[in-house]
Write an enzyme that holds these catalytic residues in place. Structure first.
Site, PDB file in Angstrom:
ATOM      1  N   ASN A   7       0.876  -1.170   0.000  1.00 30.56           N
ATOM      2  CA  ASN A   7       0.000   0.000   0.000  1.00 30.56           C
ATOM      3  C   ASN A   7       0.919   1.227   0.000  1.00 30.56           C
ATOM      4  O   ASN A   7       1.483   1.586   1.033  1.00 30.56           O
ATOM      5  CB  ASN A   7      -0.896  -0.020   1.239  1.00 30.56           C
ATOM      6  N   ARG A  88      -2.267  -2.164  -3.707  1.00 23.08           N
ATOM      7  CA  ARG A  88      -3.543  -1.483  -3.518  1.00 23.08           C
ATOM      8  C   ARG A  88      -3.563  -0.286  -4.465  1.00 23.08           C
ATOM      9  O   ARG A  88      -2.610   0.500  -4.502  1.00 23.08           O
ATOM     10  CB  ARG A  88      -3.650  -0.983  -2.082  1.00 23.08           C
ATOM     11  N   HIS A 177     -13.232   1.576  -0.138  1.00 22.31           N
ATOM     12  CA  HIS A 177     -13.132   0.485   0.855  1.00 22.31           C
ATOM     13  C   HIS A 177     -13.588  -0.849   0.266  1.00 22.31           C
ATOM     14  O   HIS A 177     -13.953  -1.774   1.019  1.00 22.31           O
ATOM     15  CB  HIS A 177     -14.009   0.739   2.109  1.00 22.31           C
ATOM     16  N   ARG A 236     -14.385  13.889   7.913  1.00 18.47           N
ATOM     17  CA  ARG A 236     -15.209  14.172   6.726  1.00 18.47           C
ATOM     18  C   ARG A 236     -16.667  14.319   7.119  1.00 18.47           C
ATOM     19  O   ARG A 236     -17.159  13.607   8.012  1.00 18.47           O
ATOM     20  CB  ARG A 236     -15.082  13.045   5.696  1.00 18.47           C
ATOM     21  N   GLU A 379      -7.420  -6.010   4.750  1.00 14.48           N
ATOM     22  CA  GLU A 379      -7.303  -5.640   3.339  1.00 14.48           C
ATOM     23  C   GLU A 379      -6.025  -6.212   2.720  1.00 14.48           C
ATOM     24  O   GLU A 379      -6.006  -6.609   1.560  1.00 14.48           O
ATOM     25  CB  GLU A 379      -7.345  -4.116   3.198  1.00 14.48           C
TER      26      GLU A 379
END
Ligand code: ADP
Length: 395
Positions: A7, A88, A177, A236, A379
């Site tokens: 990642n 990723r 996601h 957010r 992940e």
């Protein structure tokens, strides 16, 4: 088969090295401040940890150091042991509906799609290019955050805006996601031994999104064109009326980018609480009697509950409700409050069973109409699994 899952950020590179024969993690780590003074790396293996400050001009330097360290620490004996690298990648637009073997065309597309993920796609490419330079013969796979959501149908991914925005500029819901939502759906399918499930997955971390999943396919998700929308998050806003933007521009003399920045970085938990973006601090604030912390949490719970209710109807019921990511896995209080508000849908939590953090567990009461689970996300493992499958299928 040994697979590295990568990642890459603009100045960082996170990795996990898996032995895919039994899916064990042989090593994991983080390279930070790449290209910045004070660059350093941390590698964890066999319950040991190595941390060192070392100059890294770019991602290629980081990859070189990583591979050399894997050998000098006796984690692998030669580069040949690494049979595949999974990366990723945040945005695959509507072209990539699943993970793919990285070719020159894929690299070009990731670059082209940077207008949809201007920070992440270029950073992800840095990682891909560094591995391509240093391990040119090793097959690599791109695992897109957006891919799992590509089964969403037009009536769910379209915005009710001029259709030309979609046809000419690809303005639509993409969702994010995806790798986590897919991992959770697969884990539940495996644990329950069936695929014909209606799942609502709540990925609640600093960034948060929900996905409605039917028969293993995503039907809708709460994030949209960007990760700004959906539920209330750490910093957010989640869903807001777009007309607020010009209004604040005028009030505060800001340009559009500054207001969008406020919506991304100064809203959500942080915005309402004026205290912190971290749900642990919010919970502490509530215990200390801070009203804005209580409001922030209330707003978060409400937004998650609203999406669950919406997806319950969309799926025609819900067999399994899952909680994952930082808050979903660890916040006993958030899970309890969310499920308590879903009593009218027949959902009921087992308060004792819910009293746990970070482990796979069924937390619904026996008489709950929906089974409820905590499922820790992974992940990196999902990336490694996809990478293994694709590389084996392309041999
Ligand atoms: P991301 O990957 O989106 O950065 P994570 O999934 O790591 O985020 O989630 C981070 C968030 O999880 C933290 O901001 C914090 O709010 C929450 N969190 C972590 N541990 C706990 C805990 N024990 N109790 C409540 N919230 C927690």
């Amino acid at each position: 088969m040994k697979v590295i899952s990568i990642n890459a950020g603009s100045s960082s590179l996170k990795f996990q090295l898996f032995d895919m024969n039994d899916e064990t993690v042989l090593a994991s780590g983080l390279f930070e401040r790449i290209g910045i003074e004070g660059s350093c790396y941390t590698i964890k293996y066999n319950d040991k940890k190595v941390k060192e400050e070392v100059e890294m001009k770019d991602h290629s330097d980081a990859v070189k150091i990583l591979l050399d360290k894997l050998i000098s620490l006796n984690i692998i004996s030669s580069f040949e042991e690494i049979e595949a690298v999974g990366h990723r990648v945040v945005h695959g637009r509507d072209k990539y509906t699943e993970s793919v073997l990285i070719t020159d065309e894929v690299i070009e597309d990731i670059d082209t799609f940077k207008e949809f993920a201007p920070i992440h796609n270029p950073a992800n490419l840095l990682g891909i290019k560094a591995f391509k330079e240093i391990l040119p013969e090793v097959p690599m796979v791109a695992v897109f955050d957006t891919a799992f959501h590509q089964t969403i149908e037009e009536e769910n991914f379209l915005y009710p805006v001029p259709y030309k925005w979609y046809t000419d500029y690809q303005v639509r819901k993409y969702g994010f996601h995806g790798t986590s939502h897919k991992f959770i759906a697969k884990t539940i399918e495996e644990k329950l031994g069936r695929k014909d499930l209606r799942i609502i997955n709540c990925h609640l971390g600093q960034g948060a999104s929900l996905a409605a999943i039917k028969d293993g396919k995503c039907v809708d998700t709460s994030m949209g064109f960007t990760p700004l929308t959906g539920v209330v998050m750490g910093t957010r806003s989640g869903d807001v009326d777009a007309s607020i933007i010009p209004f604040i521009m005028e009030k505060e003399g800001k340009n559009v980018h500054e207001v969008i920045d406020d919506l991304n970085k100064k809203s959500g938990f942080l915005g309402i609480s004026q205290h912190s973006s971290d749900s642990r601090d919010i919970e502490e604030g509530i215990a200390a009697g801070n009203r804005n912390c209580a409001l922030a949490e209330e707003k978060f719970i409400r937004s998650v509950v609203n999406y669950i209710a919406q997806y319950y109807v969309l799926l025609g019921g819900c067999d399994v409700l899952t909680f994952t990511a930082g808050i979903g896995e660890n916040s006993i209080n958030s899970r309890l409050k969310i499920v308590s508000e879903l009593a009218s849908l027949g959902m009921k939590i087992d308060v004792e069973a819910n009293n746990v953090r970070g482990e796979f567990r069924k937390i619904s009461a026996d008489d709950s109409k929906t089974e409820i689970y905590i499922v820790p996300t992974n992940e990196e493992l999902m990336i490694a699994r996809d990478t293994k499958t694709i590389v084996e299928n392309n041999r």
